[in-house]
Design an enzyme around this catalytic site. Structure first.
Site, short mmCIF file in Angstrom:
data_model
loop_
_atom_site.label_atom_id
_atom_site.label_comp_id
_atom_site.label_asym_id
_atom_site.label_seq_id
_atom_site.Cartn_x
_atom_site.Cartn_y
_atom_site.Cartn_z
N LYS A 105 0.84 -1.20 0.00
CA LYS A 105 0.00 0.00 0.00
C LYS A 105 0.88 1.25 0.00
O LYS A 105 1.63 1.46 0.96
CB LYS A 105 -0.90 0.01 1.24
CG LYS A 105 -1.92 -1.13 1.26
CD LYS A 105 -2.68 -1.18 2.58
CE LYS A 105 -3.70 -2.32 2.58
NZ LYS A 105 -4.34 -2.48 3.89
N LYS A 188 -4.67 6.29 3.81
CA LYS A 188 -5.08 6.06 5.21
C LYS A 188 -3.87 5.90 6.13
O LYS A 188 -3.95 6.16 7.32
CB LYS A 188 -6.04 4.87 5.31
CG LYS A 188 -5.50 3.52 4.83
CD LYS A 188 -4.81 2.71 5.88
CE LYS A 188 -3.98 1.60 5.28
NZ LYS A 188 -3.31 0.74 6.23
N GLU A 278 4.71 2.81 5.95
CA GLU A 278 4.38 3.36 4.62
C GLU A 278 3.88 4.80 4.68
O GLU A 278 4.07 5.58 3.76
CB GLU A 278 3.32 2.50 3.93
CG GLU A 278 3.79 1.12 3.49
CD GLU A 278 4.61 1.13 2.20
OE1 GLU A 278 5.13 2.18 1.81
OE2 GLU A 278 4.74 0.04 1.59
N1 LIG Z 1 1.63 -5.89 7.91
C1 LIG Z 1 0.36 -5.81 7.58
O1 LIG Z 1 -0.51 -6.18 8.38
C2 LIG Z 1 -0.06 -5.29 6.25
C3 LIG Z 1 -1.40 -5.39 5.89
C4 LIG Z 1 -1.81 -4.91 4.65
C5 LIG Z 1 -0.89 -4.34 3.79
N2 LIG Z 1 0.41 -4.25 4.17
C6 LIG Z 1 1.34 -3.66 3.21
O2 LIG Z 1 2.20 -4.70 2.72
C7 LIG Z 1 3.48 -4.15 2.39
C8 LIG Z 1 4.55 -4.94 3.11
O3 LIG Z 1 4.33 -4.72 4.48
P1 LIG Z 1 4.85 -5.69 5.61
O4 LIG Z 1 4.11 -5.32 6.82
O5 LIG Z 1 4.84 -7.10 5.19
O6 LIG Z 1 6.37 -5.18 5.72
P2 LIG Z 1 7.59 -5.85 6.45
O7 LIG Z 1 8.50 -4.76 6.85
O8 LIG Z 1 7.10 -6.78 7.52
O9 LIG Z 1 8.29 -6.77 5.32
C9 LIG Z 1 8.62 -6.32 4.07
C10 LIG Z 1 9.32 -7.46 3.32
O10 LIG Z 1 9.54 -7.02 1.99
C11 LIG Z 1 10.79 -7.51 1.54
N3 LIG Z 1 11.64 -6.35 1.19
C12 LIG Z 1 12.00 -5.31 1.98
N4 LIG Z 1 12.81 -4.46 1.30
C13 LIG Z 1 12.95 -4.98 0.07
C14 LIG Z 1 13.66 -4.56 -1.09
N5 LIG Z 1 14.37 -3.42 -1.10
N6 LIG Z 1 13.58 -5.34 -2.20
C15 LIG Z 1 12.85 -6.49 -2.21
N7 LIG Z 1 12.16 -6.94 -1.13
C16 LIG Z 1 12.21 -6.18 -0.03
C17 LIG Z 1 11.40 -8.34 2.62
O11 LIG Z 1 11.06 -9.70 2.37
C18 LIG Z 1 10.69 -7.83 3.86
O12 LIG Z 1 10.59 -8.80 4.86
C19 LIG Z 1 3.43 -2.67 2.79
O13 LIG Z 1 3.12 -1.89 1.67
C20 LIG Z 1 2.27 -2.60 3.78
O14 LIG Z 1 1.63 -1.35 3.80
C21 LIG Z 1 0.86 -4.71 5.37
#
Ligand SMILES: NC(=O)c1ccc[n+]([C@@H]2O[C@H](COP(=O)([O-])OP(=O)(O)OC[C@H]3O[C@@H](n4cnc5c(N)ncnc54)[C@H](O)[C@@H]3O)[C@@H](O)[C@H]2O)c1
Length: 335
Positions: A105, A188, A278
């Protein structure tokens, strides 16, 4: 049964892998970071980003890019800043006609593009859908009832994703308003950061309710100006996601805001959370996009000033409270 490859083994990617693997799919979880995958392989748990959730043995764990070959669905679960570079890396391995499901997101910081636009540029041979809505990884991974939306320009693709990813604890609706769904999920996070700031400052429920309600008004204003449907913002990808992010302690954006509201400087607060926040980058993109579209977004502007220009949050709130008087429903969308 479908073949699903989840790209990005962070909290959200791991949760989606765990959930889909429990519903008869062949699931692979990929990270470009070999050590991240090795740690998950060793513990059968993502101790850092999704602690307490067992990774079923039937999930394949790899850092080999070729794992996206012949997947029916490729789920992009990397932070928004890494979406373009990840697509570039994956491009040589992806089959023509593969379905990409983006679950990150945010907006691209410099181009201000939505992530589906970025993916379309990098992977023109693929079909693209996005999945968004109120869904904390910590809850989805534990089978807590959750609803989300899948959106795509192509109705058949959205329905294919719905058929594959929907189950008895994860209910998916389709929505053809891709711009609205992507914008809601991105903006958001800025309001959630701001909500955390007012919580950290010790303000009450009144302040947060005001921030959320006037915040969504701003989101609609910008959305409608760039082609979204106003009603999308009243749904799961808009108000639904705003509620969950502004009120939950699972939200990294809100937690980061709380630290800033308590007086920590922005750089230290981001470092302290240590994971994807984010809303920080999105606040800059939203501020720039609003200026470009000539749309008034006072809360987003103040969030940007606090996050990027070192404005004292107390002054930001005072400035918001003393703006010139307005009619509540002056925006067209409510009429
Ligand atoms: N955590 C949630 O509950 C949730 C829910 C809905 C949406 N999101 C969205 O999902 C996305 C990821 O969030 P998250 O919470 O999993 O983040 P996170 O920080 O837990 O993990 C991100 C993952 O992305 C990968 N990554 C990081 N940097 C990278 C790079 N430079 N190149 C390639 N891969 C890379 C790695 O595998 C890392 O573990 C975000 O946009 C977030 O807004 C998260």
């Amino acid at each position: 049964m479908s073949k699903i490859t989840v790209v990005g083994s962070g909290g959200w990617g791991t949760a989606i892998a765990v959930m889909t693997s429990k519903h008869g799919n062949e699931v692979t979880l990929f990270s470009v970071f070999e050590e991240e995958i090795e740690q998950i392989k060793k513990d059968r748990e993502n101790k850092k980003l999704l602690p307490g959730v067992a990774i079923p043995e039937n999930i394949m764990l790899t850092s080999d890019l070729s794992c996206v070959q012949s997947a029916d669905f490729i789920v992009l679960a990397v932070p928004s800043f890494a979406v373009r570079s990840t697509c570039k890396k994956l491009a040589p391995y992806i089959d023509k006609g593969a379905i990409i499901v983006n679950i990150a997101k945010g907006l691209e910081e410099d181009s201000l593009k939505r992530l589906s636009q970025v993916i379309e540029e990098e992977l023109p041979q693929c079909h693209i859908a996005i999945m968004s809505g109120p869904s904390h990884a910590e809850e989805v991974a534990r089978g807590i009832p959750t609803t989300n939306v899948v959106s795509s320009k192509d109705k058949d693709i959205a329905e294919k994703v719905q058929d594959c990813f929907m189950n008895d604890t994860f209910r998916l609706y389709t929505n053809d308003d891709l711009i609205g769904a992507e914008l809601g999920g991105s903006l958001k996070n800025v309001i959630a950061l701001a909500a955390g700031i007012v919580d950290g400052m010790g303000f009450g429920d009144n302040t947060k309710a005001a921030l959320m309600t006037r915040g969504i008004t701003e989101m609609v204003r910008l959305g409608v100006a760039i082609g979204a449907k106003s009603e999308t913002f009243a749904g799961l990808t808009g108000f639904g996601d705003l509620i969950v992010t502004c009120t939950s302690i699972h939200s990294r954006n809100r937690r980061c805001g709380i630290l800033i509201g308590k007086g920590m400087n922005v750089a230290d607060a981001l470092k302290e959370i240590g994971m994807t926040v984010e809303g920080y980058r999105t606040s800059k993109a939203a501020y720039t996009l609003a200026k470009k579209a000539n749309v008034e977004m006072p809360i987003m502007q103040k969030a940007y000033e606090v996050l990027y220009e070192n404005k004292n949050p107390k002054i930001a709130i005072a400035e918001l409270m003393t703006r010139t008087k307005k009619h509540e429903t002056e925006d067209l969308w409510i009429k």
